[in-house]
Scaffold this motif. Structure first.
Motif, PDB file in Angstrom:
ATOM      1  N   GLY B 417      -7.863 -23.013  -8.689  1.00  0.00           N
ATOM      2  CA  GLY B 417      -7.378 -22.404  -7.277  1.00  0.00           C
ATOM      3  C   GLY B 417      -7.435 -20.796  -7.374  1.00  0.00           C
ATOM      4  N   PHE B 418      -7.235 -20.242  -8.665  1.00  0.00           N
ATOM      5  CA  PHE B 418      -7.213 -18.712  -8.608  1.00  0.00           C
ATOM      6  C   PHE B 418      -8.399 -18.132  -8.127  1.00  0.00           C
ATOM      7  N   PHE B 419      -9.685 -18.708  -8.525  1.00  0.00           N
ATOM      8  CA  PHE B 419     -10.850 -17.806  -8.198  1.00  0.00           C
ATOM      9  C   PHE B 419     -11.089 -18.046  -6.672  1.00  0.00           C
ATOM     10  N   SER B 420     -10.606 -19.353  -6.253  1.00  0.00           N
ATOM     11  CA  SER B 420     -11.198 -19.601  -4.756  1.00  0.00           C
ATOM     12  C   SER B 420     -10.087 -18.782  -3.724  1.00  0.00           C
ATOM     13  N   LYS B 421      -8.675 -18.987  -4.181  1.00  0.00           N
ATOM     14  CA  LYS B 421      -7.695 -18.557  -3.137  1.00  0.00           C
ATOM     15  C   LYS B 421      -7.868 -16.946  -3.236  1.00  0.00           C
ATOM     16  N   ASP B 422      -7.845 -16.460  -4.335  1.00  0.00           N
ATOM     17  CA  ASP B 422      -7.669 -15.116  -4.391  1.00  0.00           C
ATOM     18  C   ASP B 422      -9.018 -14.440  -3.600  1.00  0.00           C
ATOM     19  N   LYS B 423     -10.068 -15.098  -3.400  1.00  0.00           N
ATOM     20  CA  LYS B 423     -11.198 -14.430  -2.620  1.00  0.00           C
ATOM     21  C   LYS B 423     -10.932 -14.564  -1.222  1.00  0.00           C
ATOM     22  N   PHE B 511     -23.537 -13.954   3.435  1.00  0.00           N
ATOM     23  CA  PHE B 511     -22.641 -13.832   2.525  1.00  0.00           C
ATOM     24  C   PHE B 511     -22.677 -12.192   2.761  1.00  0.00           C
ATOM     25  N   LYS B 512     -21.286 -11.671   2.663  1.00  0.00           N
ATOM     26  CA  LYS B 512     -21.157 -10.211   2.612  1.00  0.00           C
ATOM     27  C   LYS B 512     -19.696 -10.002   1.750  1.00  0.00           C
ATOM     28  N   GLU B 513     -20.135  -9.277   0.829  1.00  0.00           N
ATOM     29  CA  GLU B 513     -19.139  -8.753  -0.031  1.00  0.00           C
ATOM     30  C   GLU B 513     -17.839  -8.181   0.558  1.00  0.00           C
ATOM     31  N   PRO B 514     -16.452  -8.707   0.496  1.00  0.00           N
ATOM     32  CA  PRO B 514     -15.450  -8.217   0.920  1.00  0.00           C
ATOM     33  C   PRO B 514     -15.066  -6.820   0.483  1.00  0.00           C
ATOM     34  N   VAL B 515     -14.875  -5.906   1.254  1.00  0.00           N
ATOM     35  CA  VAL B 515     -14.653  -4.535   0.872  1.00  0.00           C
ATOM     36  C   VAL B 515     -12.992  -4.118   1.442  1.00  0.00           C
ATOM     37  N   ILE B 516     -12.388  -3.814   0.364  1.00  0.00           N
ATOM     38  CA  ILE B 516     -10.796  -3.439   0.511  1.00  0.00           C
ATOM     39  C   ILE B 516     -10.493  -2.264   0.063  1.00  0.00           C
ATOM     40  N   GLY B 517      -9.427  -1.723   0.618  1.00  0.00           N
ATOM     41  CA  GLY B 517      -9.087  -0.165   0.308  1.00  0.00           C
ATOM     42  C   GLY B 517      -8.493  -0.073  -1.028  1.00  0.00           C
ATOM     43  N   ILE B 518      -7.946  -1.270  -1.572  1.00  0.00           N
ATOM     44  CA  ILE B 518      -7.324  -1.054  -3.019  1.00  0.00           C
ATOM     45  C   ILE B 518      -8.248  -1.562  -4.071  1.00  0.00           C
ATOM     46  N   PRO B 519      -8.210  -1.365  -5.250  1.00  0.00           N
ATOM     47  CA  PRO B 519      -9.103  -2.223  -6.376  1.00  0.00           C
ATOM     48  C   PRO B 519      -8.561  -3.634  -6.162  1.00  0.00           C
ATOM     49  N   VAL B 520      -9.876  -4.161  -6.491  1.00  0.00           N
ATOM     50  CA  VAL B 520      -9.544  -5.757  -6.581  1.00  0.00           C
ATOM     51  C   VAL B 520      -8.481  -6.229  -7.464  1.00  0.00           C
ATOM     52  N   PRO B 521      -8.555  -5.886  -8.905  1.00  0.00           N
ATOM     53  CA  PRO B 521      -7.454  -6.074  -9.790  1.00  0.00           C
ATOM     54  C   PRO B 521      -6.341  -6.203  -9.246  1.00  0.00           C
ATOM     55  N   ALA B 522      -5.975  -4.634  -8.749  1.00  0.00           N
ATOM     56  CA  ALA B 522      -4.550  -4.517  -8.146  1.00  0.00           C
ATOM     57  C   ALA B 522      -4.067  -5.447  -7.078  1.00  0.00           C
ATOM     58  N   LEU B 523      -5.084  -6.193  -6.191  1.00  0.00           N
ATOM     59  CA  LEU B 523      -4.625  -6.934  -5.055  1.00  0.00           C
ATOM     60  C   LEU B 523      -4.342  -8.401  -5.921  1.00  0.00           C
ATOM     61  N   ALA B 525      -3.168  -8.459  -9.043  1.00  0.00           N
ATOM     62  CA  ALA B 525      -1.881  -8.597  -9.542  1.00  0.00           C
ATOM     63  C   ALA B 525      -0.828  -8.599  -8.538  1.00  0.00           C
ATOM     64  N   ILE B 526      -0.977  -8.129  -7.158  1.00  0.00           N
ATOM     65  CA  ILE B 526      -0.033  -8.211  -6.214  1.00  0.00           C
ATOM     66  C   ILE B 526       0.226  -9.809  -5.984  1.00  0.00           C
ATOM     67  N   THR B 527      -1.061 -10.443  -5.548  1.00  0.00           N
ATOM     68  CA  THR B 527      -0.937 -11.814  -5.308  1.00  0.00           C
ATOM     69  C   THR B 527      -0.187 -12.702  -6.346  1.00  0.00           C
ATOM     70  N   VAL B 530       3.363 -12.157  -6.292  1.00  0.00           N
ATOM     71  CA  VAL B 530       4.124 -12.838  -5.213  1.00  0.00           C
ATOM     72  C   VAL B 530       4.100 -14.263  -5.437  1.00  0.00           C
ATOM     73  N   VAL B 531       3.222 -14.837  -6.285  1.00  0.00           N
ATOM     74  CA  VAL B 531       3.010 -16.334  -6.504  1.00  0.00           C
ATOM     75  C   VAL B 531       4.207 -16.599  -7.534  1.00  0.00           C
ATOM     76  N   LEU B 532       4.359 -15.485  -8.577  1.00  0.00           N
ATOM     77  CA  LEU B 532       5.541 -15.681  -9.680  1.00  0.00           C
ATOM     78  C   LEU B 532       6.728 -15.639  -8.893  1.00  0.00           C
TER      79      LEU B 532
END
Lengths: 99, 643
Positions: B417-423, B511-523, B525-527, B530-532
């Motif tokens: 689930g990590f790979f799919s939900k995170d995406k 397909f289009k690569e999602p572009v977000i404002g913050i680095p992906v590893p940061a997101l 980590a936040i996710t 929240v999960v923890l």
């Protein structure tokens, strides 16, 4: 002789028959009155045949006679049966067939 | 379209299909084998009782083998040649309009076929053990095969009308399976409810098909999806909304979610099949397949996202309050399908991840449902988690496999689930911050209710009923769970490795690569944080403290969640009661007004003739008088006319 006299006689006979049917109670008498009416009409037919000079009325008179004969056969048988079961030939008492 | 324009976007194009040859002439067997199994088992009757379940397993397994062969056949081709159609016969031919009975194998349908047949076969094997005490096991396997065949027809159809056939077949099979123990009143009611609610969604699909026919003059994928650009945006919006209604019905999305929780009345393998491999995934498939329509209809896309977001949170909240282990999992399914629908509504950034999450969800949800079935098997079919507790000591295999599913749904790396939900969360943030926050919040609540479920079932003190003797299930049940647990563990990584699933599905879905404002590893980590937090909260409340055997009254939200957030109450008040009043009024109208006119006429005539009857006195001479009077009248009339 004036043919209208025959017609008068026919009308008188028919009326006597009709009144007889309405006022008498004995089925046999009733029957005789009906015969009187039939024969009155026969007389009228024959008179008219004479007046018009053709045979139509006479032919119909024969038909009426045949019907009257048939009627007598059936009617008398019914009256006989009614009399046997009820010991009376009064038409007023044979009143079971109603509403 | 504006949010998605620019960048390295690829928009899906309907690839030119090649007619099946060689290996691909076997395509029809995918649907044919399970359908044959269902036919033999249903028509064969009691004669097939002894070996029927093995026939069911063999037919489903055979279908999986064919699917695997075709999959490797597709892998051997270039990416743009991976669309293969098989023409079986002309189904409907009216003038110039023809609907062929065509099957379509491409990357999208192949993904579904592998999931359906693979997970489906494992559930078949599990059911051999789970249903071994049921005298009607053969009928169960017949319905399972019918379910798999319908779902395969749904995903393999090459036009919307044929898809509709599979769609209805799935509805029928779910009705039969939810009501499998139909002597139980609750099961009969639940199956009827599922059928009726699904019918509401089916209306949406039929409207969508009609609109497509009016707009494009065709119902085939090639005819509709390639020409989507030729239609106006409002036409596409209406088609999209009708398709969304259809998806809501089958995928149990708000506002048609109410059937899913009641569907737990069916045997547990059915729940696993409905939630993991068939049925609820159909809505996601429909939206993903119709991507060309949704891409050109932003309003419909927004509606899809909103529906997904609402259901995501609703399902999660309901999952928090249920004490019935299967209903808690059902709430979780609603929520996870909400994630997929939301992702599918995001456009090209989300389609691939919706399907990716659908696959991983199929693995871990099947693991957990079959695990729940295994727990129930050992606990005398008791589903109340308040009477579980401490089961990890007596059901080691079930516990370990369940934990694999648990970590997978939480999205703990490296589980699937990590790979799919995170995406999905990443894609949601790339489109809209609010949408992203909803998915993030959903992840936290998911962690909470799943921790609660696991803590109440496997940890803490034993709260078993006196006659419960929990034991591990036989190997034929734990085996399939172990395979699924393995897939829940490594499946996500395997599919995500080298962006494999993106490359695989891109030609069909775009397909289009999602572009977000913050680095992906940061997101990430936040996710994870929240999960923890969610998991820790669940652990503190339900593992560290003792769980009362009788449910406490709870606060307002808990009570609402226990009542499915009043979804049933709403339906009853708004649809059921007015409907009942309407039918009652119609019955009254029919009895009093319609029948009243008919009966009144009859009574009037009857009464009048009753009066007229009195004229028959039986007095002969009065008849004679009336005849004379009549004759006199006739003569008088003749004379009058003559004059």
């Amino acid at each position: 002789m004036n043919p209208s006299n025959y017609l008068y006689l026919s009308a008188i006979l028919f009326s006597i028959g009709a009144v007889g049917v309405l006022v008498r109670r004995n089925a046999i008498v009733l029957f005789m009155c009906v015969e009187l009416m039939l024969n009155a009409s026969n007389l009228a037919f024959v008179s008219f045949a004479r007046v018009h000079g053709n045979l139509d009325g006479q032919v119909i008179a024969f038909f009426v006679m045949v019907v009257a004969a048939a009627e007598v056969v059936v009617g008398l048988a019914i009256i006989m049966t009614i009399f046997r079961t009820r010991r009376s030939a009064s038409v007023d008492e044979a009143n079971l067939l109603k509403y | 379209m504006s949010p998605f324009s620019g960048g390295l976007a690829t928009v899906a194009e309907v690839a030119t299909a090649t007619e099946a040859s060689g290996l691909f002439t076997l395509t029809w067997l995918l649907v044919g084998l399970p359908l044959l199994g269902a036919a033999v088992l249903l028509l064969g009757g009691r004669r097939t009782d002894r070996w029927g379940h093995w026939l069911g397993v063999a037919m489903s397994g055979g279908s999986f083998v064919v699917a695997a062969l075709l999959f490797f056949g597709l892998l051997g081709r270039a990416a743009e040649e991976r669309t293969v159609t098989q023409h079986l016969f002309d189904w409907i031919a009216v003038g110039t309009f023809t609907v062929p009975f065509d099957l379509r194998v491409d990357q999208l349908s192949m993904t579904f076929v592998l999931l359906i047949t693979g997970v489906g076969t494992l559930i078949h094997i599990y059911s051999v053990g789970y249903m071994s005490h049921d005298h009607d096991r053969r009928r169960f396997f017949a319905y399972l095969n019918l379910f798999v065949a319908s779902m395969l027809l749904l995903v393999l159809a090459n036009n919307y009308l044929l898809l509709y056939v599979g769609w209805e077949g799935v509805g029928l099979a779910s009705y039969l399976l939810i009501g499998f123990w139909f002597v139980k009143d609750s099961a009969a009611v639940a199956s009827k409810k599922a059928f009726v609610v699904n019918r509401v969604g089916d209306v949406g699909l039929s409207i969508a098909v009609m609109l497509m026919f009016v707009t494009f003059g065709s119902v085939a994928f090639d005819g509709v999806l390639t020409n989507a650009a030729s239609a106006s945006e409002s036409q596409l919006t209406w088609i999209g909304l009708a398709l969304l209604l259809a998806a809501c019905g089958k995928s149990a999305q708000f506002p048609l979610q109410s059937w899913l929780l009641d569907a737990m009345e069916g045997p547990t393998p059915v729940s696993a099949l409905i939630h993991a491999a068939t049925m609820v995934t159909a809505g996601v498939y429909l939206i993903a397949r119709s991507n060309a329509i949704f891409d050109a209809a932003p309003t419909a896309q927004t509606a899809v996202v909103i529906i997904g977001a609402i259901t995501l949170l609703m399902g999660a909240v309901i999952g928090c309050a249920k004490d019935d282990i299967k209903k808690a999992l059902a709430g979780s399914t609603m929520s996870q399908i909400g994630y997929m629908i939301l992702a599918a509504g995001l456009g090209p950034v989300g389609y691939v991840f919706a399907i990716f999450h659908l696959v991983t969800h199929g693995f871990f949800k099947a693991t957990m449902f079959l695990g729940a079935g295994s727990v129930m098997h050992g606990m005398n079919d008791n589903v109340n988690m308040r009477r579980y507790g401490g089961l990890r000591a007596v059901m080691v295999v079930t516990w370990i496999t369940f934990m694999a599913g648990y970590f997978a749904i939480l999205g703990i790396p490296p589980f699937a689930g990590f790979f799919s939900k995170d995406k999905i969360i990443e894609a949601a943030f790339s489109v809209n911050t609010l949408t992203g926050l909803v998915t993030l919040l959903g992840a936290g609540i998911t962690a909470f209710y799943m921790t609660r479920l696991v803590a109440m079932t496997f940890f803490g003190k034993a709260r078993w009923e006196d006659d419960a003797h929990p034991h591990e299930s036989p190997g034929i049940m734990t085996g399939p769970i172990a395979v699924l647990a393995f897939l829940s563990t490594v499946g996500g990584f395997a599919l995500a490795y080298g962006n494999g699933i993106e490359h695989w599905l891109e030609p069909v879905l775009g397909f289009k690569e999602p572009v977000i404002g913050i680095p992906v590893p940061a997101l990430t980590a936040i996710t994870l944080a929240v999960v923890l937090v969610g998991a820790a909260l669940g652990w503190v409340l339900y593992a560290r403290r003792s769980v009362p055997v009788v449910a406490p009254a709870g606060n307002l939200l808990t009570r609402a969640a226990r009542a499915d957030l009043y979804g049933d109450a709403f339906n009853e008040a708004v649809f059921m009661r007015p409907g009942q009043y309407l039918t009652r009024w119609l019955v009254w109208f029919d009895n009093r007004v319609v029948d009243g006119v008919v009966n009144g006429t009859a009574a009037t005539i009857g009464g009048l003739s009753g009066r007229a009857r009195r004229l028959q006195t039986g007095f002969t001479r009065s008849y004679a008088l009336s005849m004379l009077g009549g004759a006199a009248l006739v003569v008088f009339a003749l004379v009058l006319v003559r004059l």
